[in-house]
Design an enzyme around this catalytic site. Structure first.
Site, PDB file in Angstrom:
ATOM      1  N   HIS A  54      -1.314 -35.897   2.780  1.00 27.29           N
ATOM      2  CA  HIS A  54      -2.288 -36.578   3.637  1.00 27.29           C
ATOM      3  C   HIS A  54      -3.730 -36.199   3.341  1.00 27.29           C
ATOM      4  CE1 HIS A  54      -2.009 -32.709   5.649  1.00 27.29           C
ATOM      5  NE2 HIS A  54      -3.203 -32.964   6.124  1.00 27.29           N
TER       6      HIS A  54
HETATM    7  C1  UD1 Z   1      -7.166 -34.242   9.900  1.00 25.48           C
HETATM    8  C2  UD1 Z   1      -7.883 -32.997   9.384  1.00 25.48           C
HETATM    9  C3  UD1 Z   1      -7.041 -32.335   8.306  1.00 25.48           C
HETATM   10  C4  UD1 Z   1      -5.642 -32.057   8.808  1.00 25.48           C
HETATM   11  C5  UD1 Z   1      -5.041 -33.356   9.301  1.00 25.48           C
HETATM   12  C6  UD1 Z   1      -3.649 -33.155   9.826  1.00 25.48           C
HETATM   13  C7  UD1 Z   1     -10.335 -33.140   9.429  1.00 25.48           C
HETATM   14  C8  UD1 Z   1     -11.549 -33.274   8.584  1.00 25.48           C
HETATM   15  N1  UD1 Z   1      -9.167 -33.335   8.785  1.00 25.48           N
HETATM   16  O1  UD1 Z   1      -7.078 -35.163   8.826  1.00 25.48           O
HETATM   17  O2  UD1 Z   1      -7.637 -31.105   7.942  1.00 25.48           O
HETATM   18  O3  UD1 Z   1      -4.862 -31.490   7.791  1.00 25.48           O
HETATM   19  O4  UD1 Z   1      -5.874 -33.867  10.348  1.00 25.48           O
HETATM   20  O5  UD1 Z   1      -3.077 -34.352  10.230  1.00 25.48           O
HETATM   21  O6  UD1 Z   1     -10.437 -32.866  10.582  1.00 25.48           O
HETATM   22  N2  UD1 Z   1      -4.826 -41.756  12.439  1.00 25.48           N
HETATM   23  C9  UD1 Z   1      -3.914 -42.449  13.206  1.00 25.48           C
HETATM   24  N3  UD1 Z   1      -3.430 -41.820  14.323  1.00 25.48           N
HETATM   25  C10 UD1 Z   1      -3.805 -40.581  14.687  1.00 25.48           C
HETATM   26  C11 UD1 Z   1      -4.735 -39.900  13.913  1.00 25.48           C
HETATM   27  C12 UD1 Z   1      -5.244 -40.494  12.782  1.00 25.48           C
HETATM   28  O7  UD1 Z   1      -3.554 -43.577  12.908  1.00 25.48           O
HETATM   29  O8  UD1 Z   1      -3.295 -40.075  15.711  1.00 25.48           O
HETATM   30  C13 UD1 Z   1      -5.319 -42.414  11.220  1.00 25.48           C
HETATM   31  C14 UD1 Z   1      -6.596 -43.176  11.412  1.00 25.48           C
HETATM   32  O9  UD1 Z   1      -6.587 -44.272  10.552  1.00 25.48           O
HETATM   33  C15 UD1 Z   1      -7.635 -42.199  10.941  1.00 25.48           C
HETATM   34  C16 UD1 Z   1      -6.920 -41.478   9.822  1.00 25.48           C
HETATM   35  O10 UD1 Z   1      -5.579 -41.404  10.247  1.00 25.48           O
HETATM   36  O11 UD1 Z   1      -8.821 -42.817  10.504  1.00 25.48           O
HETATM   37  C17 UD1 Z   1      -7.453 -40.106   9.542  1.00 25.48           C
HETATM   38  O12 UD1 Z   1      -7.503 -39.324  10.735  1.00 25.48           O
HETATM   39  P1  UD1 Z   1      -8.562 -38.106  10.837  1.00 25.48           P
HETATM   40  O13 UD1 Z   1      -8.388 -37.388  12.120  1.00 25.48           O
HETATM   41  O14 UD1 Z   1      -9.919 -38.611  10.512  1.00 25.48           O
HETATM   42  O15 UD1 Z   1      -8.160 -37.175   9.652  1.00 25.48           O
HETATM   43  P2  UD1 Z   1      -6.751 -36.694   9.095  1.00 25.48           P
HETATM   44  O16 UD1 Z   1      -6.532 -37.321   7.773  1.00 25.48           O
HETATM   45  O17 UD1 Z   1      -5.676 -36.831  10.118  1.00 25.48           O
END
Ligand code: UD1
Length: 364
Positions: free
Chosen positions: A205
């Site tokens: 991820h």
């Molecule tokens: C975040 C953390 C990363 C961690 C990861 C674990 C940061 C910079 N990154 O990355 O260090 O390893 O979490 O999961 O904080 N999304 C959903 N549902 C959710 C959450 C996210 O659909 O509940 C999707 C959305 O499209 C979102 C994307 O995932 O834009 C990324 O989510 P985000 O919280 O920005 O970062 P992660 O890749 O989850």
């Protein structure tokens, strides 16, 4: 009474806060739990609250997804009145996600003490947003609660004085040791039809791996190749699922079994009996070390060097050919045995973390 206000928001935070909320404390402590809402899907958040028996958050900020600037900015604005309302003695932040840095920044500017759990951990890869979050959070923290000696050394190199550093151990290990038996009892390999077989668990991820079409394509090909020889359970993070669709790669997965993101217990229950884990997760590097499961980390750097030293984890370039030969090396060797755990990875890190905050409060 010392009031600790814990800020969590993303999946890897939840297993880190759980043992602190339950830790035996040498003096009365009151806990306030704040969820920023960085993760909001049932599978990414609610399942972890359930598995870890976390109390419902006292405050939920509902910030959701967005660019780094939008997400962090919303957190900064939403956190300020929460800190005003609860007036904590300490704001406790975890790991390296955007919620971690946001909370440390707001609290420090308001003159509230900040404790960082999992301080000092470094990949030395400044292109990772997590590295920025770690370095800046440690600079802001009054107390850097580290998992061990290598993290302490990293902090000293960055000019953090010894008075702000306490090696307390690895809180993820506290949770794993406390919940492992429940994870085993779920019988996950049976539920997914892989019991008694050599199978692999995969998770990817990291933005650096999955946001680039070429790199994600290499990972997909590596998994598809492995799936011709053994079951491959690919636990797909929402970011990764989105990119697989966007880049048109979902059709190239062959026999790989796509599985929704699993809760904490389900994931551990699958990983502990896997022949091999392929990942870019920080937490799984630690967990496979404790469980004695071979892990290939598809990255060029790791913030968990102890896991490589222990012999369970190996870094591999995120390229199909490199992964293929690393997989062959793992499968050609006898299954790993549980290596001795690094010092302080003993299940009592949270207790030491709470004690360190109370001690620092009393000497203020
Ligand atoms: C975040 C953390 C990363 C961690 C990861 C674990 C940061 C910079 N990154 O990355 O260090 O390893 O979490 O999961 O904080 N999304 C959903 N549902 C959710 C959450 C996210 O659909 O509940 C999707 C959305 O499209 C979102 C994307 O995932 O834009 C990324 O989510 P985000 O919280 O920005 O970062 P992660 O890749 O989850």
């Amino acid at each position: 009474m010392t009031r600790l206000l814990h800020v969590v928001g993303a999946r890897p935070n939840f297993m880190k806060v759980a043992p602190l909320l339950r830790a035996h404390a040498p003096a009365p402590v009151e806990h306030v739990l704040v969820h920023t809402g960085q993760h909001y899907d049932v599978a990414m958040s609610d399942a972890f609250f359930r598995d870890l028996a976390l109390p419902a958050p006292d405050e939920h900020l509902g910030v959701g997804s967005g660019s780094h600037a939008v997400q962090t900015g919303r957190m900064l604005i939403a956190l300020e009145p929460v800190l005003d309302r609860h007036a904590p003695d300490w704001v406790v932040v975890y790991g390296d996600v955007n919620s971690t840095l946001a909370a440390a920044l707001v609290a420090q500017k308001k003159g509230i003490r900040v404790a960082h759990v999992e301080a000092g951990v470094r990949s030395f890869d400044r292109t990772m947003p997590e590295e920025t979050n770690r370095v800046l959070t440690d600079q802001l923290a009054d107390l850097c609660l580290t998992p061990g000696a290598s993290a302490d050394a990293n902090l000293r190199r960055e000019g953090i004085p010894d008075a702000r550093i306490r090696a307390v151990g690895n809180v993820m290990v506290d949770t794993l040791l406390a919940l492992r038996a429940r994870a085993t009892a779920l019988g996950m390999p049976e539920h997914l039809g892989v019991a008694g077989r050599a199978y692999a668990v995969a998770t990817f991820h990291r933005a650096g791996n999955v946001d680039d079409r070429g790199t994600l394509g290499e990972l997909v090909h590596a998994l598809a190749h492995l799936a011709t020889t053994m079951p491959v359970l690919f636990l797909v993070h929402p970011r990764t699922r989105g990119r697989l669709g966007e880049f048109g790669l979902a059709g190239s997965l062959g026999a790989v079994q796509l599985v929704e993101p699993q809760g904490y217990l389900e994931t551990i229950g699958l990983v502990e009996r896997a022949r091999l884990v392929l990942t870019d997760s920080g937490g799984l590097q630690v967990e496979t070390t404790v469980l004695g499961v071979p892990c290939l980390t598809a990255r060029t750097t790791t913030e968990w060097t102890e896991t490589v030293a222990s012999g369970t984890n190996r870094l591999v370039a995120p390229e199909a050919a490199a992964i293929r030969s690393a997989v062959a090396a793992v499968l050609g060797a006898p299954p790993a045995a549980a290596a001795p755990r690094p010092p302080l990875w003993d299940g009592r890190a949270a207790e030491r973390a709470v004690a360190a905050m109370l001690e620092a409060s009393s000497t203020r």
